[in-house]
Design a protein around this motif. Structure first.
Motif, PDB file in Angstrom:
ATOM      1  N   PRO A  95       0.820  -1.218   0.000  1.00  0.00           N
ATOM      2  CA  PRO A  95       0.000   0.000   0.000  1.00  0.00           C
ATOM      3  C   PRO A  95       0.855   1.269   0.000  1.00  0.00           C
ATOM      4  O   PRO A  95       2.020   1.233   0.403  1.00  0.00           O
ATOM      5  CB  PRO A  95      -0.785  -0.117   1.305  1.00  0.00           C
ATOM      6  N   HIS A  96       0.260   2.358  -0.459  1.00  0.00           N
ATOM      7  CA  HIS A  96       0.977   3.640  -0.401  1.00  0.00           C
ATOM      8  C   HIS A  96      -0.011   4.756  -0.079  1.00  0.00           C
ATOM      9  O   HIS A  96       0.035   5.821  -0.665  1.00  0.00           O
ATOM     10  CB  HIS A  96       1.725   3.914  -1.711  1.00  0.00           C
ATOM     11  N   ASN A  97      -0.900   4.437   0.846  1.00  0.00           N
ATOM     12  CA  ASN A  97      -1.907   5.432   1.217  1.00  0.00           C
ATOM     13  C   ASN A  97      -1.455   6.350   2.356  1.00  0.00           C
ATOM     14  O   ASN A  97      -2.225   7.143   2.869  1.00  0.00           O
ATOM     15  CB  ASN A  97      -3.234   4.743   1.578  1.00  0.00           C
ATOM     16  N   THR A  98      -0.191   6.214   2.767  1.00  0.00           N
ATOM     17  CA  THR A  98       0.358   7.127   3.780  1.00  0.00           C
ATOM     18  C   THR A  98       1.662   7.699   3.245  1.00  0.00           C
ATOM     19  O   THR A  98       2.243   7.159   2.296  1.00  0.00           O
ATOM     20  CB  THR A  98       0.693   6.367   5.090  1.00  0.00           C
ATOM     21  N   GLU A  99       2.149   8.749   3.893  1.00  0.00           N
ATOM     22  CA  GLU A  99       3.439   9.339   3.491  1.00  0.00           C
ATOM     23  C   GLU A  99       4.556   8.310   3.689  1.00  0.00           C
ATOM     24  O   GLU A  99       5.489   8.219   2.895  1.00  0.00           O
ATOM     25  CB  GLU A  99       3.741  10.596   4.312  1.00  0.00           C
ATOM     26  N   GLU A 100       4.429   7.540   4.781  1.00  0.00           N
ATOM     27  CA  GLU A 100       5.410   6.490   5.077  1.00  0.00           C
ATOM     28  C   GLU A 100       5.466   5.463   3.932  1.00  0.00           C
ATOM     29  O   GLU A 100       6.545   5.084   3.472  1.00  0.00           O
ATOM     30  CB  GLU A 100       5.003   5.793   6.396  1.00  0.00           C
ATOM     31  N   GLY A 101       4.291   5.044   3.467  1.00  0.00           N
ATOM     32  CA  GLY A 101       4.202   4.066   2.374  1.00  0.00           C
ATOM     33  C   GLY A 101       4.823   4.613   1.092  1.00  0.00           C
ATOM     34  O   GLY A 101       5.520   3.905   0.366  1.00  0.00           O
TER      35      GLY A 101
END
Ligand SMILES: [Fe+2]
Ligand SMILES: [Fe+2]
Length: 278
Positions: A95-101
């Protein structure tokens, strides 16, 4: 202009080397919706198909012979290609739904571009010797292990801290051997791979620290490794502590690594009898 996921899909599902070696698009936002179905194996052209054929990796005293050296380079290049296919798969899967991702994926892309460079360095050297990538059998060992990589945590433990960490030892070892054989060109390629690999392992170790939630890093690393991988797989021929320190590993972590042993025979490495299936 291609979307990032079309580029990554091309690497996994495109059979040709032009697909595998295409550079990433310049502006990647990770905001576009897409769907992707993981294949059982990455697409490969007829020349670069996987094979079950077991071939013996050349012994070090044979590595001045052009065919043996090309066989070794073919195996090294295949590891690079598998690594970059797995990295592309990771981009499409996690997933990449956060800045971390998103940050995590940018790190993977940067390593993927290095793997493309390593692949080209090895295969161009093969060409100079009169051989082509795929002239010798290619195994799919890494890919089979990576089917278990269902989380970014398992990815860093297996890919960065185990397979890429083992490559610190392998690349240094073979760089030294080729230098002893008077082949500085091949030795320098392995040195380039070694230096890049330090940053790939550092990437994994940084995330291990970041995600450990106050757990002991050594315990957390082992907990994340999917069976049958063990820390023994992260050690190549002649373990080199300094490269782990350069990658940011702590004294304690390296100490644990040095003293770790597992019962699997494959990881009892001897420099005179190394298999391609590393
Ligand atoms: Fe590499
Ligand atoms: Fe790498």
């Amino acid at each position: 202009m291609k979307h990032w996921y079309e580029w990554a899909e091309g690497i996994v599902l495109g059979p040709n080397l032009e697909d595998k070696l295409a550079p990433p698009p310049r502006d990647i936002l990770f905001s576009e919706p897409f769907s992707f179905k993981l294949p059982d194996v990455p697409a490969r052209s007829s020349k670069t198909q996987f094979s079950d054929k077991q071939i013996k990796f050349p012994k070090k005293y044979q590595l001045h012979e052009k065919d043996k050296m090309s066989l070794a380079l073919n195996a090294f290049a295949n590891h690079e290609l598998l690594a970059l296919e797995i990295m592309a798969e990771a981009l499409l899967y996690f997933p990449h739904n956060t800045e971390e991702g998103k940050r995590f994926k940018r790190g993977i892309i940067s390593a993927l571009v290095d793997e493309q460079k390593h692949f080209s360095l090895y295969t161009e050297r093969m060409n100079e010797l009169g051989y082509e990538f795929g002239d010798f059998p290619l195994n799919d060992f890494f890919w089979r292990q990576m089917g278990k990589l269902t989380t970014p945590e398992a990815y860093i433990a297996s890919m960065s801290l185990t397979f890429e960490a083992a490559n610190l030892d392998f690349s240094r070892y073979y760089s030294k051997i080729f230098s002893e054989l008077g082949d500085e060109k091949t030795s320098n390629i392995l040195e380039t791979v070694y230096l890049d690999e330090i940053s790939h392992v550092a990437f994994g170790f940084n995330y291990l620290k970041r995600w450990s939630n106050n757990k002991t890093l050594w315990d957390y690393y082992q907990e994340l490794l999917p069976w049958p991988l063990t820390p023994a797989r992260s050690k190549g021929i002649s373990f080199h502590s300094d490269s782990r320190f350069l990658a940011g590993m702590s004294e304690e972590f390296v100490h644990q690594l040095i003293h770790f042993e597992d019962p699997f025979r494959i990881t009892k490495r001897k420099d005179s009898h190394e298999k391609t299936d590393r």
